[in-house]
Design a protein around this motif. Structure first.
Motif, PDB file in Angstrom:
ATOM      1  N   ILE A 175      -2.719  10.792   0.411  1.00 21.57           N
ATOM      2  CA  ILE A 175      -2.279   9.521  -0.152  1.00 21.57           C
ATOM      3  C   ILE A 175      -1.986   9.698  -1.640  1.00 21.57           C
ATOM      4  CG2 ILE A 175      -2.890   7.097  -0.538  1.00 21.57           C
ATOM      5  CD1 ILE A 175      -4.993   7.459   1.734  1.00 21.57           C
ATOM      6  N   VAL A 192      -2.752  -1.368  -3.041  1.00 18.60           N
ATOM      7  CA  VAL A 192      -4.040  -0.693  -3.228  1.00 18.60           C
ATOM      8  C   VAL A 192      -4.900  -1.572  -4.115  1.00 18.60           C
ATOM      9  CG1 VAL A 192      -5.218   1.374  -4.062  1.00 18.60           C
ATOM     10  CG2 VAL A 192      -2.975   1.574  -2.981  1.00 18.60           C
ATOM     11  N   ARG A 201      -9.267  -0.820  -1.013  1.00 17.69           N
ATOM     12  CA  ARG A 201      -8.585  -1.256   0.195  1.00 17.69           C
ATOM     13  C   ARG A 201      -7.124  -0.859   0.091  1.00 17.69           C
ATOM     14  NH1 ARG A 201      -9.273  -6.443  -0.033  1.00 17.69           N
ATOM     15  NH2 ARG A 201     -11.184  -6.513   1.207  1.00 17.69           N
ATOM     16  N   ILE A 202      -6.629  -0.256   1.152  1.00 18.18           N
ATOM     17  CA  ILE A 202      -5.209   0.074   1.250  1.00 18.18           C
ATOM     18  C   ILE A 202      -4.686  -0.671   2.464  1.00 18.18           C
ATOM     19  CG2 ILE A 202      -3.488   1.891   1.534  1.00 18.18           C
ATOM     20  CD1 ILE A 202      -5.458   3.848   0.291  1.00 18.18           C
ATOM     21  N   GLY A 203      -3.756  -1.592   2.234  1.00 13.89           N
ATOM     22  CA  GLY A 203      -3.342  -2.457   3.333  1.00 13.89           C
ATOM     23  C   GLY A 203      -4.531  -3.259   3.810  1.00 13.89           C
ATOM     24  N   GLU A 204      -4.895  -3.127   5.075  1.00 10.07           N
ATOM     25  CA  GLU A 204      -6.039  -3.850   5.636  1.00 10.07           C
ATOM     26  C   GLU A 204      -7.246  -2.956   5.855  1.00 10.07           C
ATOM     27  OE1 GLU A 204      -5.982  -7.129   6.001  1.00 10.07           O
ATOM     28  OE2 GLU A 204      -3.953  -7.066   5.175  1.00 10.07           O
ATOM     29  N   ARG A 256      -3.905   1.663  10.445  1.00  9.11           N
ATOM     30  CA  ARG A 256      -2.667   2.259   9.945  1.00  9.11           C
ATOM     31  C   ARG A 256      -2.389   1.813   8.513  1.00  9.11           C
ATOM     32  NH1 ARG A 256       1.487   5.016  12.124  1.00  9.11           N
ATOM     33  NH2 ARG A 256       0.604   4.745  14.233  1.00  9.11           N
ATOM     34  N   ILE A 257      -1.975   2.742   7.686  1.00  6.05           N
ATOM     35  CA  ILE A 257      -1.518   2.427   6.339  1.00  6.05           C
ATOM     36  C   ILE A 257      -0.074   2.896   6.221  1.00  6.05           C
ATOM     37  CG2 ILE A 257      -3.837   2.567   5.355  1.00  6.05           C
ATOM     38  CD1 ILE A 257      -3.119   5.306   4.216  1.00  6.05           C
ATOM     39  N   HIS A 295       0.218   0.589  -5.549  1.00  4.30           N
ATOM     40  CA  HIS A 295       0.694   0.695  -4.174  1.00  4.30           C
ATOM     41  C   HIS A 295       0.775   2.158  -3.749  1.00  4.30           C
ATOM     42  CE1 HIS A 295       4.445   1.294  -6.462  1.00  4.30           C
ATOM     43  NE2 HIS A 295       4.839   2.001  -5.421  1.00  4.30           N
ATOM     44  N   VAL A 296       0.894   2.373  -2.438  1.00  2.13           N
ATOM     45  CA  VAL A 296       1.044   3.714  -1.882  1.00  2.13           C
ATOM     46  C   VAL A 296       2.493   4.161  -2.069  1.00  2.13           C
ATOM     47  CG1 VAL A 296       0.953   5.123   0.205  1.00  2.13           C
ATOM     48  CG2 VAL A 296      -0.781   3.357  -0.193  1.00  2.13           C
ATOM     49  N   SER A 351       4.352   5.994   7.492  1.00  2.00           N
ATOM     50  CA  SER A 351       3.092   5.340   7.814  1.00  2.00           C
ATOM     51  C   SER A 351       2.147   6.368   8.419  1.00  2.00           C
ATOM     52  CB  SER A 351       3.291   4.169   8.778  1.00  2.00           C
ATOM     53  OG  SER A 351       3.653   4.622  10.060  1.00  2.00           O
ATOM     54  N   ASN A 358       2.086  -0.128   0.773  1.00  2.00           N
ATOM     55  CA  ASN A 358       0.851  -0.911   0.913  1.00  2.00           C
ATOM     56  C   ASN A 358       0.188  -1.120  -0.451  1.00  2.00           C
ATOM     57  OD1 ASN A 358      -0.574   0.135   4.141  1.00  2.00           O
ATOM     58  ND2 ASN A 358       0.943  -1.400   3.661  1.00  2.00           N
TER      59      ASN A 358
END
Length: 264
Positions: free
Chosen positions: A176, A260, A193-196, A253-254, A2-3, A21, A258
């Motif tokens: 990040i 990963v 992919r981070i979030g969407e 937006r991340i 995760h971030v 964010s 989030n």
């Protein structure tokens, strides 16, 4: 994975801002490295030669830049569309940037104790990313080469163990920071992919003497760390690498926390 941390640097080489964010735009995170200092010859000024820059706080907004230095502040308006422009050099690139108001040049020069001018990257200041690694239509801010930089917490922890401590993620100027993977696992990621939002890993980030500048004091590490330790186990044909450069596929937006996911 995760971030765990997010950062932007509105003024190149100045203090980073920690975010909850981050809005990713075509040139990189919103407000990230859209402002830069130049010398009398139009060449960029960075923390490599002026470590005190990290003590300068800079907050970017849609209206301009808010600067703070040892309790003193200055509001710099965003240059108008018809503002004077200057051809500035950043590594091998030349960019037609907008000049900030003269009061900003004087204020910064006095506090940094050397003549500098402040420039802004507006929509007219196009700068393509390196075509060897990116689509020729991909643009980038005043970042060294690519829109985003990612490092893993484990990699920071590993270099701390080798260097004897005192090194935090800010030394590496990331956007990040990812938790939950092995040290330097990010080297092998091609797509993630981070979030969407999807990202492509375009190349490892080659490191320089700026990593030896303390993120709070602006002083060089007397031990030469972390560069001294990195030379022992992170040297490659490219140079000493730490972290990876990313390009986002689209905008979005991340946020902290989030997930990963490695896609390739």
């Amino acid at each position: 994975m995760h971030v765990s941390q997010l950062f932007i640097h509105p003024l190149k080489s100045a203090a980073g801002l920690s975010l909850e964010s981050m809005l990713i735009e075509p040139r990189g995170p919103q407000h990230d490295r859209r402002w830069m200092l130049i010398d009398d010859n139009g060449r960029f000024v960075s923390g490599r030669e002026l470590g005190a820059l990290v003590k300068l706080s800079a907050i970017g907004t849609t209206r301009g830049l808010q600067l703070a230095w040892q309790g003193e502040t200055l509001q710099v308006p965003r240059p108008a569309n018809d503002a004077p422009r200057y051809r500035v050099s950043l590594w091998k690139d030349e960019i037609n940037a907008a000049l900030a108001e003269p009061a900003a040049h004087g204020w910064l020069s006095q506090r940094l104790q050397r003549p500098v001018r402040l420039v802004y990257m507006d929509e007219q200041a196009a700068r393509p990313a390196d075509p060897k690694y990116a689509d020729p239509r991909q643009e980038v801010s005043f970042a060294d080469g690519f829109p985003l930089l990612l490092v893993s917490e484990a990699a920071v922890e590993e270099v701390n163990q080798k260097a004897g401590g005192g090194i935090d993620a800010r030394r590496f100027r990331p956007n990040i920071v990812v938790s939950g993977c092995a040290a330097h696992a990010e080297d092998s990621w091609k797509r993630l992919r981070i979030g969407e939002l999807e990202f492509h890993n375009v190349k490892p980030c080659v490191r320089c003497v700026f990593t030896t500048v303390d993120a709070d004091s602006g002083e060089r590490d007397p031990r030469g760390e972390p560069l001294r330790s990195l030379k022992e186990y992170r040297r490659s044909e490219r140079g000493i690498t730490f972290g990876v450069n990313l390009i986002a596929v689209g905008a979005g937006r991340i946020a902290l926390g989030n997930r990963v996911t490695v896609l390739e």
